[in-house]
Scaffold this motif. Structure first.
Motif, PDB file in Angstrom:
ATOM      1  N   LEU A 168       0.893  10.682  -3.160  1.00 45.90           N
ATOM      2  CA  LEU A 168       1.451   9.468  -2.571  1.00 45.90           C
ATOM      3  C   LEU A 168       0.819   8.204  -3.143  1.00 45.90           C
ATOM      4  CD1 LEU A 168       1.675  10.593   1.180  1.00 45.90           C
ATOM      5  CD2 LEU A 168       3.531  10.445  -0.477  1.00 45.90           C
ATOM      6  N   ARG A 171       3.843   5.779  -6.128  1.00 46.63           N
ATOM      7  CA  ARG A 171       4.803   4.839  -5.543  1.00 46.63           C
ATOM      8  C   ARG A 171       4.199   3.449  -5.369  1.00 46.63           C
ATOM      9  NH1 ARG A 171       4.119   4.467   0.126  1.00 46.63           N
ATOM     10  NH2 ARG A 171       2.309   5.657   0.803  1.00 46.63           N
ATOM     11  N   GLN A 172       2.858   3.353  -5.423  1.00 48.21           N
ATOM     12  CA  GLN A 172       2.185   2.074  -5.262  1.00 48.21           C
ATOM     13  C   GLN A 172       1.932   1.377  -6.599  1.00 48.21           C
ATOM     14  OE1 GLN A 172      -1.415   2.684  -2.934  1.00 48.21           O
ATOM     15  NE2 GLN A 172      -0.470   4.364  -1.807  1.00 48.21           N
ATOM     16  N   ARG A 179       4.690   3.477 -14.049  1.00 51.79           N
ATOM     17  CA  ARG A 179       4.506   4.798 -13.444  1.00 51.79           C
ATOM     18  C   ARG A 179       4.620   5.889 -14.501  1.00 51.79           C
ATOM     19  NH1 ARG A 179       7.606   2.375  -9.343  1.00 51.79           N
ATOM     20  NH2 ARG A 179       9.524   3.293 -10.164  1.00 51.79           N
ATOM     21  N   ASP A 200       4.749  13.233  -4.208  1.00 43.64           N
ATOM     22  CA  ASP A 200       5.244  11.876  -4.035  1.00 43.64           C
ATOM     23  C   ASP A 200       6.647  11.895  -3.449  1.00 43.64           C
ATOM     24  OD1 ASP A 200       5.029   9.140  -4.065  1.00 43.64           O
ATOM     25  OD2 ASP A 200       4.680   8.966  -6.221  1.00 43.64           O
ATOM     26  N   ARG A 203      10.890  10.369  -6.288  1.00 44.62           N
ATOM     27  CA  ARG A 203      10.921  10.336  -7.754  1.00 44.62           C
ATOM     28  C   ARG A 203      10.307  11.567  -8.414  1.00 44.62           C
ATOM     29  NH1 ARG A 203       9.106   4.975  -6.450  1.00 44.62           N
ATOM     30  NH2 ARG A 203      10.744   3.433  -6.801  1.00 44.62           N
TER      31      ARG A 203
END
Length: 239
Positions: A168, A171-172, A179, A200, A203
């Motif tokens: 996780l 995504r940040q 990414r 995640d 995606r």
């Protein structure tokens, strides 16, 4: 804070603002539903009851979502962590990299499985002190280090780590190009024969395709999603 609480590791509540918002919406929606019911129950008892059920149900749903997110943060994500670490098949002498280590959930979890090995975290959230405190409370402070992350790049040499994980965190990170660059970097620092795991939202299919294109020998995408706020999958790749 009591000493009993301070002596336990704390990996935080994911998206605390969202959790707070769920409880706020749930409370006000329930209050509104009750107010409507009591204002109309004498003159319109049937419609008032149906309105209470409909509007009150929305409030209960918001509250349930808030409680679910707390349960996820306190219980479910620990179970997800263990499943991901199981998939890495660690012997105990590896170098493990956690990209997006945050408060140390994966970093500390990996370190607890290591004997002579060491775990390194890359932090994007400014939670270095929290990660180190959790490692101390879990008895693995001497097995971890945490480095700051930036610009979608990793400072480590090629084929330096036996296993790489990220939970996780992608995504940040910036936009799609950044990414993708970070996923390639994670694969670059992985040793031949090593395993990479990414958990995640949404995606993960893109990451799986990217890893195949980058040259991963084997890529697996978990068939059953874990429900966080959105469905989340795990990608496991072997170099």
């Amino acid at each position: 804070m009591s000493s009993a609480v301070a002596d336990r590791p704390n990996y935080g509540i994911d998206s605390p603002a969202t959790v707070k918002n769920m409880f706020w919406r749930g409370g006000w929606t329930l209050a509104f539903a009750l107010a409507l019911f009591f204002m109309n129950r004498i003159e319109y008892p049937g419609p008032a009851a149906r309105l209470l059920i409909a509007v009150g149900g929305i409030g209960v749903a918001f509250l349930a979502a808030g409680f679910y997110m707390i349960w996820w943060s306190r219980v479910a994500k620990l179970q997800v962590r263990d499943r991901i670490l199981d998939s890495l098949q660690l012997r105990g002498d590896e170098r493990v990299l956690d990209v997006g280590s945050g408060t140390g959930l994966m970093l500390v979890g990996a370190a607890k499985r290591l004997k002579s090995g060491r775990a390194t975290g890359v932090d994007f959230s400014g939670a270095v002190d929290a990660a180190k405190q959790n490692a101390k409370l879990e008895g693995v402070a001497d097995k971890i280090r945490v480095d700051p992350g930036k610009d979608g790049k990793l400072v480590y040499p090629d084929q330096h780590y036996d296993a790489v994980v990220s939970v996780l965190a992608l995504r940040q990170v910036g936009d799609a190009d950044e990414r993708a660059q970070l996923v390639r970097e994670m694969f670059r620092v992985l040793k031949t024969g090593g395993r990479l795991a990414i958990f995640d939202l949404l995606r993960t299919g893109e990451y799986a395709d990217l890893l195949r294109d980058t040259g991963a020998a084997k890529v697996e995408l978990s068939p059953v999603p874990v429900l966080w706020r959105f469905p989340a999958h795990t990608v496991i790749a072997t170099k």
